[in-house]
Design a protein around this motif. Structure first.
Motif, short mmCIF file in Angstrom:
data_model
loop_
_atom_site.label_atom_id
_atom_site.label_comp_id
_atom_site.label_asym_id
_atom_site.label_seq_id
_atom_site.Cartn_x
_atom_site.Cartn_y
_atom_site.Cartn_z
N ILE E 96 0.80 -1.31 -0.04
CA ILE E 96 -0.01 -0.07 -0.03
C ILE E 96 0.90 1.26 -0.14
O ILE E 96 0.56 2.14 -0.81
N ILE E 97 1.88 1.43 1.04
CA ILE E 97 2.63 2.54 1.04
C ILE E 97 3.49 2.68 -0.17
O ILE E 97 3.35 3.77 -0.72
N ALA E 98 3.88 1.52 -0.93
CA ALA E 98 4.70 1.88 -2.22
C ALA E 98 3.76 2.25 -3.12
O ALA E 98 4.28 3.14 -4.14
N GLY E 99 2.68 1.58 -3.29
CA GLY E 99 1.48 2.14 -4.17
C GLY E 99 1.30 3.73 -4.19
O GLY E 99 1.40 4.21 -5.18
N ILE E 246 1.27 0.12 -10.59
CA ILE E 246 1.19 -1.39 -10.47
C ILE E 246 2.69 -1.87 -10.50
O ILE E 246 3.06 -2.61 -9.36
N SER E 247 3.63 -1.47 -11.17
CA SER E 247 4.88 -1.88 -11.00
C SER E 247 5.50 -1.32 -9.88
O SER E 247 6.25 -1.91 -9.30
N GLY E 248 5.09 -0.08 -9.31
CA GLY E 248 5.66 0.32 -7.86
C GLY E 248 5.08 -0.52 -6.75
O GLY E 248 6.00 -0.76 -5.97
N MET E 249 3.90 -1.00 -6.98
CA MET E 249 3.46 -1.98 -5.96
C MET E 249 4.11 -3.35 -5.98
O MET E 249 4.47 -3.87 -4.94
#
Ligand code: ATP
Ligand code: ATP
Ligand code: MG
Ligand code: MG
Lengths: 253, 342, 424, 249, 396
Positions: E96-99, E246-249
């Motif tokens: 979640i945080i990365a997203g 998405i790729s960040g997640m």
């Protein structure tokens, strides 16, 4: 009341007045041709319709809504499609995929997050795309990568892409340039049959008088950014202004 | 006030280095369209031209002492500088001036390295995707760096400036300050002048010869330029040699400021890319302007007054400025449309 | 309890077989400290030779404990694996894990930075192996981040301060304005804290503490404010490449030729690295600092080590090499004395162990925090070096008693050794 | 199909004409596009190269100009006793070949004037810029404008002007009338006649076959990379059968 | 190929799953069969697969993806410190945080394209790294890295005494390993590895679906001609932003998993070279291909972990059988490329792969099989990248 109404549009590029107070009224379900010498501002005008350029002054109304200041995709979603003067296609994708993309855009709108749907399951979209390719005569090449096509084929592909969206207004910037005569004739027939089969309005820029006179219901002549004449086809040929500015003396077709 | 002037000088000095590296980088990157991750390595190689030259001219003959031994029991080595024993005072002078003199060596060497790199590797990558250019040049950068490490170790190797240029110059008195308010190291001043000369030279070369136009054209459309009878490959090779030389010279002259080590290039790589992009792709003046701008801002952000307001600002200022500039000016300071935008 | 090998029906992680035992030498092989790492590795290889009874035996001959006989450890031949810490906590831990999990190392040692030491020490604690720290100088390693399975022979920032202060007073007086430039990370801060506390005790005044980014390269923008302050002493809490650059540039900016408050301006480099100091060239001359050990020491142990090392490699060892060599021997000795490879037995053997003959005089491995207490060397850049290794001269040896502190000293507080972990 | 039987077999001519192509084969990667084409033109002649979309006309021109793709794998190209097939693109250009490409290839980032100057950097130099501006006054007016912002027709003028700026022996025109207003087509037709009068040998590819044939001396029709017709232009104009089959006129 | 019809996604998925699950078996003989490295293989595989969704499909080259990995790790460790050693809360927070982080950075950076985009992402990541290293030390524990300590609250767990707890899955510890002998080779079966491997398989499946979806088709279209897409009525910004997030997640998940395997989060995870590494993994394996990034990640992590291990004495051991004089020379030459020279080998591998196998390892393998096999087979393989790929019958 026309489907596309252009009033007092001006556009300058530095010192050049590319469009000079252009007024244009395109009636619904007609083919409106714009002709004029090179550099007259025809493509610039089209750019103002699709959101690539914003006119300095003036209004462009489509179906009663202003197009000024809208993003290209918004304008397209309103039902305006365009074929470019130099073909703009997805060169890395296959021909079929090229046509499926506008079909998706037509069905799903400007954005749809569907990471788990499968393209291959979209049979309706594919059938539709294949039908469009059949219309322009590219269906046999559908699995070829688009970059390997000859130029004439690229034009046809772009036409199929636009048709796949079922647009209300289709803007064609020299659709038959570089096409063999036989194919030019096919294109004329194609456009005619489309115009008959569904409610659609065409704005066509074309230098091939054979095409213009076979298709157009009405013709505007642009010269130096200015509409010098707007009239029905039969009166255009004889118009001295047009002969001087555009057709030239020796034109004998 | 003196402090501000000093920080401006610091900024100009840093900016000179950034601008010089970015200049070479943008010649290759913004003009030839090759993402050259080995550009930092060229800067580093330049610095090691100075190191090597210095090592060569201070070559010592070694004889083993018969009587004395080292602390670990082997015979003591007695070293005799070769050059001095041959040339006497001139030898001494040469050793003292080894950094500036090594420019003479660095020019042909770096040019040759650039040309070899272009002929042997880069030219096969002009039409390849940027991603592959990154991979191959990054690989090359690592290889070059490891080779240097093999020969020179990982520790920094000091390269002192010539004795006469080592001191301070009272810069302030020229500007009407009192004596001693704005003292500045002479060598840094030399570096600044040197950078200005190189930058001016490169600009003149590209402006007053058709070379620049051909290269720009060749980047936009190699094939068409070829069809106009121009051997674009040869020009690209030259261009690469030129860029390598500029990077190398920047490295040579920087050695007295920063003792070079094998990792020097990587340290400058990111910042030089940022400088080039902030300046705007395809714009040489942009790269130079961005170099100086970022240098000066970095200096100011490091002032205690600023840091106490915004802790850590000096560590991120470059990136922060880059973000702000790129968001307000889509193509950096002076970028051209269409260059590396897709 | 953490178990790395549930299947092994052994009492502790990586119990060695009957014939050999594997040690893990985790040193920087790339990055700025690669040369220091290479020197550490040389020392380790030498130590292994000596433990296995090859070579001249080095410090085994001078070591106060005679438990080791040159027949390996507890009769097992010593083997080793090496890895690259890259001077990054992550990479160092990954490398240490592979030594433990793949190569069966029972002890990990090495490193050239405190961040890495703390990270790997914590890993070894979890995995149930012994960690013998290499070069690490921050207070935290045996302070707030101490671990039962970890041991440090190297001195620390507090000791540097305590050792330097009297020498600074003797040379520069008790009335000075100090300006700190500090590498902006954990080690820098603890050193800044320690040194400023020690000098303020002398009566010095700290005018400014400025944090500089790690690897800044050009420090000019941090040095010019010094010119405009009323400082008369610059303290560089930098190590390695940062030290080389900041020192070189400080000298370039004429600080050493300066007179401030009627006094000659001075620069101090609290932690010296002889290897790196070469990079600063002439600029180190006359500058005070401290070091854990120096090859010019004349005691038996040092001489024995310098001799074996010099004959093997052709040049004298660095302090990093020394501490790594000593740590390896100390570990082996502890196992030998305990008669067991079990980490908990080793911990017990090392805690509060007193020894001598390893180059630092009588030394205590204090049980409360696993820190060695020994004399600290105050050194100065040599004015007339006779060769390229002769860069520092020892000006004072501060006795261990003066640098000793309580385990719960505020600069070291907050840590908890926990209990020893044998793994399994 | 009697025309077919009059086709010359791909047999090496003993005495090459001023410009001749002999049994040229070329590939894009693995697609075999030019499948053995032979041409012969006398000095000063104009040859019209006709055929449907995708027949390989552009590929043939590009092969002759020695552009990077398609790759010529077999065949010989001779111009004025020079072996063009042994040359790279820039050498062929220096030997006197100029290609006006179908998509014009105006160079981005360069002004109109720079585009023309660029053509004059490598020898041999042809028309002066002034002379080109006289021919196309529109270019003169826009000489400081960036070339790629010109309108389609203006770009075509620039592309032809660029060819004339060099001293050429063989001009290869790929659809020069495409996208041009009738007045300009007329202008360019006149220019081409001027060029013919200068004795520059020309190959012209054009969809407007009638216009091309009126200008040309010889006509060649391509289909799927092979020559299916090669005769005088007049004969083709008279040959209804061929015209209908391949040109739909 | 190999008698398996790779044209079918189901077969591809099966082969991939089997390969991942059997990895310990294949990895053991080459010295890579220990938990730490195998966990790296799968975790960086996830990272690269996610990166490829952005880069391979849209062509947007992010040079700051490591920031999301780092953020994911920090989130997970904080979760371990504050809440519980259970991996699920940690992973959920990581993703979640990365997203969210990706949403903010992506929203800003995607206003530009090409190199300008790359530098914007680089700048954000470098800022994160520099701050994490110094000023944000209270949150990140700076250089040392954020780690567990005995006095962490861990409100859901029982207080830990003496020893630090390890992350677990409802009581099953990530570090638990069982060693079994197979054909005389000890094979280490590790809980953490299989836990992460499950995520890799899931991540791969999701990526596969994205590649084959209309959404994926749009992303590919963005890569080839964004302009046309705009005039086709598609708003490209949400598409690219979705791909970015998405790729960040994915990166956040990878970061969280790293922390689950080894509960420490270092700032170096966010530095530009770490972002560069995932770029290299993806290109080395083959950008835009499905399998490429996973393979690229494996190659680079293997080199990093194992090559540095071969010091001179190890190499000497390899060549003992040679005559002394020869052995000395060979040892010297070979050890230039391993041990502390491992970077040299890595650099050379990068160069050789890209020179001789343009398009990366997967592309290269296709080419090689193409030369060996029948032409038909190659055509099949080339189709793997197509959205219409899958059941060929359905396409007709
Ligand atoms: N971005 C621009 N900057 C400057 N001038 C421009 C720009 N775009 C177009 N022009 C100029 O505006 C004029 C009109 O161009 P436009 O492309 O609209 O002509 P056109 O009528 O479509 O001609 P053609 O039939 O040749 O395509 C031309 O003279 C052209 O050079
Ligand atoms: N870059 C390419 N790669 C692969 N195939 C190509 C490429 N360019 C063209 N082709 C193929 O080569 C054939 C011949 O193309 P070419 O452009 O020479 O035809 P043309 O006769 O000029 O057609 P047009 O009248 O449409 O311009 C076509 O079938 C086309 O698909
Ligand atoms: Mg137009
Ligand atoms: Mg063509």
């Amino acid at each position: 009341m026309g489907i596309l109404e252009v009033q007092n549009v001006n556009k300058r590029f530095g010192g050049l007045q590319a469009l000079d107070n252009v007024n244009l009224n395109v009636e619904e379900n007609t083919v409106h041709a714009i002709i004029g010498p090179n550099g007259a501002g025809k493509s610039t005008l089209l750019n103002c319709f699709v959101g690539r350029l914003t006119p300095d002054t003036g209004t462009v109304m489509f179906n009663g809504q202003s197009l000024i200041g809208r993003k290209p995709h918004e304008i397209n979603q309103m039902g305006v499609s365009r074929v470019f003067q130099t073909p703009e296609i997805f060169t890395d994708l296959t021909i079929l995929e090229n046509v499926m993309i506008p079909a998706f855009a037509h069905r799903d709108g400007a954005f749809k997050l569907s990471p788990f749907a499968a393209v291959k399951a979209e049979t309706a979209i594919r059938d539709h795309a294949e039908e469009m390719l059949r219309d322009v005569g590219l269906v046999d090449k559908r699995n070829m990568v688009a970059s390997a096509m000859s130029r004439g084929d690229k034009r046809r592909l772009e036409m199929a892409m636009c048709l796949a969206q079922d647009p209300k207004l289709l803007l064609l910037d020299e659709p038959t340039a570089g096409m063999a005569r036989a194919d030019t004739n096919n294109t004329i027939d194609l456009l005619k049959s489309i115009a008959e089969a569904r409610p659609i309005t065409f704005v066509v820029i074309e230098h091939d008088m054979h095409v213009v006179f076979s298709l157009a219901d009405r013709i505007s002549v642009l010269a130096q950014g200015h509409v010098i004449v707007e009239d029905d086809p039969q009166f255009i040929k004889g118009n001295p202004k047009v002969r001087e500015a555009y057709l030239g003396e020796a034109h004998g077709e | 006030m003196g402090e501000i002037v000093l920080q401006i000088l610091n900024g100009l000095d840093k900016g000179s280095a950034y601008a010089l590296i970015a200049l070479g980088l943008t010649l290759i990157f913004g003009t030839l369209g090759v993402v050259n991750f080995a550009h930092g390595a060229l800067f580093m190689l330049g610095a090691f031209c100075a190191v090597t030259f210095n090592a060569l001219i201070s070559y010592e003959t070694v004889t083993l002492s018969e009587t004395e031994v080292t602390a670990w029991g082997t015979a003591l080595e007695i070293r005799e500088p070769l050059l001095q024993s041959w040339f006497g005072d001139f030898g001494l002078w040469l050793v003292d001036y080894s950094v500036p003199v090594s420019i003479l060596v660095a020019i042909p060497v770096m040019f040759l390295i650039g040309v070899t790199m272009e002929r042997g590797l880069i030219r096969f990558f002009y039409s390849r995707p940027h991603a592959e250019q990154i991979l191959v040049t990054f690989g090359l950068a690592i290889v070059l760096q490891e080779i240097i490490k093999k020969f020179y170790g990982a520790n920094p190797i000091p390269q002192p400036a010539p004795e006469s240029l080592r001191g301070m110059m009272d810069f302030g008195v020229w500007l009407g300050f009192a004596e001693g308010v704005v003292p500045y190291p002479t060598w840094r001043f030399v570096y600044f002048i040197f950078a200005a000369l190189i930058i001016g030279g490169v600009f003149a070369f590209l402006r007053y010869t058709t070379f620049g136009m051909v290269v720009r054209a060749g980047m936009a459309d190699r094939e068409t330029v070829g069809l106009l009878g121009i051997d674009i490959n040869k020009r690209f090779t030259w261009m690469f040699g030129l860029a390598a030389t500029v990077a190398g010279l920047a490295g040579v002259m920087y050695t007295p400021i920063l003792s070079p080590d094998y990792h020097l290039g990587m340290d400058f790589l990111v910042i030089s890319f940022v400088v080039v992009v902030v300046g705007g792709m395809g714009s040489l003046p942009g790269a130079v302007a961005a170099g100086f701008l970022l240098g000066i801002l970095q200096s100011f952000a490091s002032m205690n007054e600023v840091k106490s307001l915004l802790p850590g600002i000096d560590q991120i200022i470059i990136y922060l400025v880059a973000v702000i500039i790129l968001l307000t000016r889509p193509r950096g300071l002076m970028g051209r449309a269409g260059v590396m935008e897709d | 309890a953490p178990t790395f090998f549930t299947s092994a029906a052994r009492a502790y992680t990586n119990a060695p077989g009957a014939s050999s035992v594997t040690l893990g030498f985790n040193v920087p092989q790339s990055g700025a400290y690669a040369d220091e790492g290479a020197d550490e590795l040389r020392a380790y290889q030498l130590a292994v030779k000596h433990l296995n009874g090859e070579g001249d035996g080095g410090m085994l001959n001078t070591f106060s404990s005679k438990a080791l006989e040159g027949s390996g450890i507890l009769g097992r031949r010593v083997e080793y694996v090496t890895g690259d810490t890259q001077t990054k906590s992550d990479a160092a831990r990954a490398s240490a894990r592979s030594m433990i999990e793949q190569d069966g190392a029972i002890m990990i040692t090495g490193g050239s930075s405190s961040g890495v030491a703390v990270a790997v020490q914590a890993l070894c604690q979890d995995a149930g192996v012994i960690f013998m720290a290499g070069l690490t100088h921050a207070n935290d390693t045996t302070g707030k981040d101490r671990r039962a399975n970890g041991f440090r022979h190297f001195f620390n920032a507090y000791m540097s301060g305590a050792a330097l202060a009297p020498v600074l007073e003797a040379n520069y007086g008790a009335d000075r304005n100090a300006y700190h430039l500090t590498a902006d990370y954990n080690w820098g801060w603890t050193q800044e804290e320690s040194i400023s506390a020690a000098t303020e005790n002398l009566g010095w005044n700290t005018v400014q503490k400025v944090r500089t980014p790690l690897g800044a390269g050009d420090f000019s923008q941090y040095i010019t404010p010094v010119l405009n302050s009323d400082a008369d002493t610059l303290i560089l809490n930098h190590y390695g490449r940062d030290m080389v650059n900041s020192l070189t540039q400080a000298v370039q900016f004429g600080l050493r030729d300066r007179v401030s408050n009627g006094k000659d301006f001075q620069i101090v480099v609290p932690l010296y690295s002889r290897l790196m100091a070469q990079g600063a060239g002439e600029n180190v001359k006359g500058i005070f600092g401290s070091t854990n050990w120096h090859w010019s020491l004349q005691d038996e142990g040092s001489q024995a080590f310098v001799r074996s090392f010099g004959q093997e490699y052709g040049f004298p060892p660095s302090q990093a090499a020394h501490t790594c060599y000593v740590q390896t021997l100390l570990y082996a000795d502890a196992v030998q004395r305990a008669g067991d490879f079990n980490p908990c037995a080793v911990v017990e053997a090392l805690e509060d162990y007193e020894f001598d003959g390893m180059g630092n005089g009588p030394t205590l491995y204090r049980g409360a925090d696993h820190q060695c207490f020994k004399d600290v060397l105050v050194v100065k850049g040599k004015d007339n070096p006779t060769n390229q290794f002769d860069i520092l001269e020892v000006v004072d040896v501060t006795p261990a008693s003066q640098v000793t502190y309580e385990p719960d000293h505020p600069m070291f507080a907050g840590g908890d050794l926990g209990t020893c972990n044998p793994g399994a | 199909m009697n025309q077919m039987s009059t086709l010359r077999a791909p047999e090496r001519p003993t005495e090459p004409a001023y410009f001749s192509v002999w049994d040229m084969h070329a590939y894009y990667g693995e697609s075999y596009i030019v499948q053995g084409i032979s041409l012969n033109i006398h000095e000063g002649e104009i040859l019209a190269l006709l055929g449907r979309n995708g027949a390989g006309k552009t590929s043939t021109l590009r092969s002759i100009a020695r552009a990077g793709s398609p790759m010529v794998t077999h065949g010989e190209i001779w111009l004025d006793h020079q072996a063009v097939h042994e040359m790279g693109a820039h050498q062929a250009a220096q030997a006197g070949i100029a290609l006006v490409p179908e998509d014009r290839r105006i160079i981005q980032g360069l002004t109109v004037e720079e585009n023309l100057q660029l053509a004059q950097i490598a020898p041999p130099k042809g028309w002066s810029l002034e002379r080109i501006y006289d021919l196309f006054p529109r270019l003169g007016e826009r000489r400081k404008q960036e070339g790629t912002t010109l309108s389609g027709g203006e770009q075509q003028m620039l592309a032809i002007g660029r060819a004339l700026a060099r001293d050429i022996k063989l001009l290869l025109l790929d659809e020069p009338y495409e996208g041009l207003a009738p007045v300009i087509v007329h202008e360019i037709e006149k220019t081409l006649m001027q060029i013919r009068d200068l004795g520059i040998t020309t190959v012209i590819v054009e969809q407007n076959a009638v216009a091309a044939l009126q200008l040309a001396d010889r006509a060649v029709i391509l289909d799927t990379g092979t020559v299916v017709y090669d005769d005088t232009a007049q004969h083709l104009l008279d040959n209804k059968e061929m015209r209908e089959e391949y040109l739909a006129i | 190929m190999f008698g398996i019809d790779l044209k079918s996604d189901r077969a591809l998925m099966l082969v991939f799953t089997a390969a991942v699950l059997l990895l310990p078996l294949f990895a053991a003989p080459i010295g890579a069969g220990y938990p730490a490295l195998m966990q790296f293989f799968v975790i960086f595989g996830i990272f690269a697969v996610g990166f490829n969704i952005l880069f391979g499909l849209t062509g947007y080259l992010s040079f700051g993806h490591a920031a999301f990995l780092g953020v994911g790790s920090y989130s997970a460790v904080w979760m371990f410190k504050l809440l519980s050693m259970n991996v699920f809360p940690a992973l959920i927070l990581s993703v979640i945080i990365a997203g969210l982080f990706a949403l903010v950075i992506g929203f800003v950076s995607l206003r530009r394209s090409g190199i300008y985009f790359s530098i914007l992402t680089l700048a954000f990541a470098q800022m994160s790294y520099n701050l994490a290293y110094s000023v944000l030390t209270p949150i990140t524990n700076g250089e040392t890295g954020l780690q567990l300590s005995l006095d962490d609250p861990r409100i859901l767990d029982a207080p830990s005494e003496g020893r630090l707890p390890t992350p677990d899955l409802f009581g099953i510890e990530m570090s638990a390993t069982r060693t079994v002998e197979l054909l005389g080779i000890p094979v280490q079966l590790n809980v953490g590895f299989y836990f992460a491997a499950a995520f890799l398989i899931l991540a791969f499946w999701v990526a596969l679906r994205i590649f084959r979806s209309p959404f994926g088709l749009m992303l590919k279209a963005v890569k080839t001609n964004q302009n046309r897409l705009n005039y086709t009525g598609v708003n490209t910004r949400p598409y690219t932003l979705a791909a970015f997030v998405i790729s960040g997640m994915y990166a956040g998940l990878a970061g969280g998993l790293l922390a689950c395997m080894d509960p420490l989060a270092g700032a170096e995870r966010m530095v530009w070279t770490a972002s560069g590494e995932v770029v290299l993994m993806t290109i080395l394996g083959g950008a835009g291909t499905l399998l490429g990034p996973v393979i690229g990640a494996g190659v680079i992590k293997f080199a990093e972990a194992r090559l540095s291990r071969f010091n001179e004495s190890v190499v000497e051991g390899w060549f003992e059988w040679l005559p002394d004089s020869l052995a000395y020379g060979v040892t010297k030459v070979v050890s230039t490329f391993v041990g502390d020279g491992w970077h040299l080998t890595l650099g050379l591998v990068f160069m050789l792969v890209v020179i001789f196998l343009p398009g990366g390892l997967v592309e290269g393998a296709k080419r090689i099989f193409g030369f060996l096999g029948r032409r038909k087979e190659r055509d099949d393989l080339e189709q793997v990248g197509s959205n219409l790929q899958g059941n060929p019958a359905a396409a007709e």
